[in-house]
Design a protein around this motif. Sequence first.
Motif, short mmCIF file in Angstrom:
data_model
loop_
_atom_site.label_atom_id
_atom_site.label_comp_id
_atom_site.label_asym_id
_atom_site.label_seq_id
_atom_site.Cartn_x
_atom_site.Cartn_y
_atom_site.Cartn_z
N UNK A 117 0.81 -1.22 0.00
CA UNK A 117 0.00 0.00 0.00
C UNK A 117 0.84 1.27 0.00
N UNK A 118 0.45 2.22 -0.84
CA UNK A 118 1.12 3.51 -0.96
C UNK A 118 0.20 4.58 -0.37
N UNK A 119 0.76 5.47 0.45
CA UNK A 119 0.00 6.54 1.07
C UNK A 119 0.52 7.88 0.58
N UNK A 120 -0.38 8.67 0.01
CA UNK A 120 -0.07 10.03 -0.44
C UNK A 120 -0.89 10.99 0.41
N UNK A 121 -0.24 12.04 0.91
CA UNK A 121 -0.97 12.96 1.77
C UNK A 121 -0.38 14.36 1.69
N UNK A 122 -1.18 15.32 2.13
CA UNK A 122 -0.78 16.72 2.12
C UNK A 122 -2.02 17.59 2.01
N UNK A 149 7.28 12.79 9.96
CA UNK A 149 7.51 12.26 11.31
C UNK A 149 6.63 11.05 11.61
N UNK A 150 5.48 10.95 10.94
CA UNK A 150 4.61 9.79 11.17
C UNK A 150 5.24 8.50 10.66
N UNK A 151 6.12 8.61 9.67
CA UNK A 151 6.72 7.42 9.08
C UNK A 151 5.76 6.58 8.25
N UNK A 152 4.58 7.13 7.94
CA UNK A 152 3.56 6.34 7.25
C UNK A 152 3.26 6.83 5.83
N UNK A 210 -4.74 -0.16 -4.14
CA UNK A 210 -3.29 -0.19 -3.95
C UNK A 210 -2.77 0.91 -3.03
N UNK A 211 -3.66 1.75 -2.53
CA UNK A 211 -3.22 2.79 -1.62
C UNK A 211 -4.27 3.87 -1.46
N UNK A 212 -3.90 4.93 -0.74
CA UNK A 212 -4.84 5.99 -0.40
C UNK A 212 -4.19 7.36 -0.62
N UNK A 213 -5.02 8.33 -1.03
CA UNK A 213 -4.62 9.73 -1.05
C UNK A 213 -5.56 10.47 -0.09
N UNK A 214 -5.01 10.99 1.00
CA UNK A 214 -5.83 11.63 2.03
C UNK A 214 -5.27 13.01 2.32
N UNK A 215 -6.17 14.00 2.37
CA UNK A 215 -5.74 15.38 2.57
C UNK A 215 -5.48 15.68 4.04
N UNK A 216 -4.34 16.34 4.31
CA UNK A 216 -3.98 16.73 5.67
C UNK A 216 -3.57 18.20 5.71
N UNK A 217 -3.71 18.79 6.87
CA UNK A 217 -3.45 20.23 7.03
C UNK A 217 -3.08 20.46 8.49
N UNK A 271 -1.19 14.05 12.40
CA UNK A 271 -1.23 13.11 13.52
C UNK A 271 -2.50 12.26 13.48
N UNK A 272 -3.61 12.88 13.09
CA UNK A 272 -4.86 12.12 12.97
C UNK A 272 -4.75 11.13 11.82
N UNK A 273 -4.05 11.50 10.76
CA UNK A 273 -3.83 10.56 9.65
C UNK A 273 -3.10 9.32 10.15
N UNK A 274 -2.06 9.52 10.95
CA UNK A 274 -1.31 8.38 11.47
C UNK A 274 -2.22 7.46 12.29
N UNK A 275 -3.10 8.05 13.10
CA UNK A 275 -4.05 7.25 13.88
C UNK A 275 -5.00 6.48 12.98
N UNK A 276 -5.49 7.14 11.95
CA UNK A 276 -6.42 6.50 11.02
C UNK A 276 -5.76 5.31 10.32
#
Length: 369
Positions: free
Chosen positions: A19-24, A43-46, A225-232, A249-254
């Motif tokens: 799984x590939x994780x894209x965020x921002x 810092x989440x390493x995820x 194959x992965x997720x793209x989730x928006x973070x701010x 940080x909430x993304x890491x928990x999710x």
Amino acid sequence: MEKVATAQSIWQKLQQKQPVIISGPCSAETEFQVLETAIRLAKTGRVDAFRAGVWKPRTKPGMFEGVGTEALQWLKKAREITGLPLIVEVATARHVEECLKEGIDMVWIGARTTVNPFSVQELADALQGTTIPVFIKNPLNPDLELWQGSIERLKKANIAHVGVIHRGFSNYGNTEYRNAPMWHIPIELKRRMPELPMLCDPSHICGRRDLLFEVAQKAINLDYDGLMIETHIDPDNAWSDAKQQITPERLAELLQQIEWRQETTEKEAFLNALAKFREQINHIDDEILTLLGNRMKIAEKIGIYKKENNITILQTNRWNEILERALKKGEKLGLSKDFILKFYDAVHLESINRQHKVMMDYDHPQQTS
């Protein structure tokens, strides 16, 4: 910070079914916001790649349409600090030129662009022969052929790495989601093009952060194959799409909550049990098709009878009676209302078509010489 990945290593992960994780953030707003978000994501390493909207195609003029080219410099600084590869949305050939000139690692084509084959072709020409991964989001409208056609345009441009992002579809009257997922459309695309990496964008499907986990988990359950989730860093005060963004940080928990599944296994006990269940389903499917065939034969007889008595095909009271009976029966059997309605709509349409055909054949029998 240690470099997390490269665009090439991300593509390798996709090929290896990791799984590939894209965020921002939805939009790059300020240099501080971009850098702080990227640092906290790293810092989440995820997270495998950092996304941010530089050019924002908006519904109405006057809305925030992105900082533009200047923001690419902020993104490059974020990559220098965190090692996270960058992915940016492009909508014109000029956007592509700017991204390639600045060494952006990956790009995606947005839903508003995918609806226009001329725009997609312009981008395909601008990206001709590129080796960077290019992802294409589904069009706003639920049109599988349009989505597949866009993919084919990119492939014909000799773009080496093409993937897709499912972000949901505009749907009149939809209230639960911002964009209805309509899972059957990406599932069918996956059946047609199984080699195509497919990511899910729960942020744009949900439009609100409280539904993100549910949609993300379903995507993983469906072998995405992965997720793209928006973070701010401050979601409630984001300049665009505030309600659907979450903190890093909430993304890491999710991501920690998600049950990550694999496509298959070599365990003999599992394979044997699955084979038995599938054989049972095959037999039941055969029975269903046989029964549906018999039902349509009766519908044809009804069509002839209606023709002989000069009666219309559509009988609204009878149709309501059938639906009411099916919904009550389906509820007792644990079937959802949505499924019953869709299934019976399809059966009813086929029945109408059969009755129409026999009426037309009855009125206009083929002439034989």
